[in-house]
Design an enzyme around this catalytic site. Structure first.
Site, PDB file in Angstrom:
ATOM      1  CG  LEU A 216      -2.269  -0.624   1.177  1.00  8.94           C
ATOM      2  CD1 LEU A 216      -2.961  -0.475   2.525  1.00  8.94           C
ATOM      3  CD2 LEU A 216      -3.125  -0.004   0.079  1.00  8.94           C
ATOM      4  CG  ASP A 217       1.213   3.787  -3.440  1.00  7.97           C
ATOM      5  OD1 ASP A 217       2.091   2.913  -3.558  1.00  7.97           O
ATOM      6  OD2 ASP A 217       0.564   4.243  -4.395  1.00  7.97           O
ATOM      7  N   PRO A 218       2.396   4.958   0.713  1.00  9.02           N
ATOM      8  CG  PRO A 218       4.572   5.746   1.122  1.00  9.02           C
ATOM      9  CD  PRO A 218       3.739   5.031   0.081  1.00  9.02           C
TER      10      PRO A 218
ATOM     11  CB  ALA B 181      -3.057   3.894   0.270  1.00 10.72           C
TER      12      ALA B 181
END
Length: 330
Positions: free
Chosen positions: A50-52, A54
């Site tokens: 998960l991207d930072p 998100a």
């Protein structure tokens, strides 16, 4: 003045799955290492980045559960996101620079009109700001160097898509979306493509994963809550290893056949063909591993070691898991 060396954390075998509500601003690996430290676990892995930017559902696997983490990597995901209309950014999300601004003349009927265009099987061109590799190098590394490389379109499936036109707190036009999709779907790209279809451009201003496979955000624990717990409470948050195998058929073996199965030997029985099977020892109900059944033959897949089985058994005597699935014969 000398600083005393930091005490080394005594690691221990921990087996199970922790459903973390990943906070904003953390990378998936950073939060994994933090939880691994909190549990003093020897071995850990996450089940998809998960991207930072998100937040949301991030299953973390410990010990024997890491052997089955691919199942969650392959699982469908559900996201809630907000698309800011009228602006395109360099990264297709709020972290990038605004590279284009267009007027917004979008009504709810327009949003409904394009919905079918983004439902079902679709093709996406992966974004440059992604971890996808090209010649052994992540695309985001090329992007940071100002290099745009050709990317082949990828086939993904949007199972469900709900969209609602809204105004943000700053009176900017936006769309709230909830999307259930196959693995490999880029929500940033989906948002950018929706913006293009509406003729005004868009970028992702917020993203939260609210489900992965059968796991939902309601089952998750926050990092803040986990930090405030005792070690016993943290361990009680773990789901058992076989929570990753909820959709597998079940085969149970007697002690003699279980021992042979754990040595990698196929077993014969009156079982129907099944592509995914969870295998247990019949008296102890201990998970042995996964397999598939073909023509009455139980063929081993990923197996637990005898040491892992013993450690899980010992832990279960003193640890109350958050969920224990019922074992039903195939």
């Amino acid at each position: 003045m000398t600083t005393a060396p930091r005490a080394r954390v005594a690691r221990r075998p921990v087996h199970g799955v922790l459903l973390l509500d990943k906070p904003l601003g953390w990378s998936s690996n950073d939060v994994l290492q933090k939880v691994k430290w909190l549990l003093r676990a020897e071995k850990a892995g996450h089940t998809g980045t998960l991207d930072p930017l998100a937040s949301g559902v991030l299953p973390l696997c410990f010990g024997a559960a890491t052997k089955f983490s691919q199942l969650q990597l392959d699982a469908d995901k559900t996201y809630a996101a907000t698309l800011r209309l009228g602006q395109k950014t360099s990264t297709a999300d709020a972290e990038g620079e605004v590279i284009e601004t267009r007027p917004v003349a979008v009504e709810s009927a327009d949003v409904e009109r394009i919905k079918a265009q983004f439902t079902g099987p679709i093709r996406q061109v992966p974004p440059m700001h992604s971890a996808l590799k090209k010649d052994g190098k992540a695309l985001y590394e090329y992007a940071r160097a100002g290099i745009d490389v050709e990317r082949a379109p990828r086939d993904v499936i949007i199972h469900e898509l709900n969209m609602a036109l809204i105004l943000t707190n700053s009176a900017q036009a936006a769309i709230d979306i909830i999307v259930k999709c196959s693995k490999g779907t880029y929500i940033r790209t989906l948002g950018e493509d929706i913006g293009e279809a509406l003729g005004c451009g868009a970028h992702l201003s917020a993203l939260r994963r609210i489900g992965t496979g059968d796991f939902t955000e309601q089952q998750c624990v926050t990092l803040e809550a986990l930090e405030a717990m005792t070690e016993v409470q943290r361990l009680a948050c773990l789901l058992p290893v076989d929570s990753l195998l909820a959709h597998h058929s079940v085969v149970t073996l007697d002690a003699d056949n279980a021992a042979r199965f754990l040595n990698g030997l196929a077993r014969r029985g009156a079982w129907p063909d099944a592509p995914q099977v969870a295998v247990y020892e019949d008296k102890t109900h201990a998970l042995l591993g996964t397999a598939h059944v073909q023509a009455g033959e139980l063929i081993p897949g990923r197996l637990l070691s005898p040491t892992e089985i013993e450690q899980i058994s010992n832990a279960s005597r003193t640890q109350v898991y958050a969920h224990t699935p019922e074992v039903q014969p195939i």
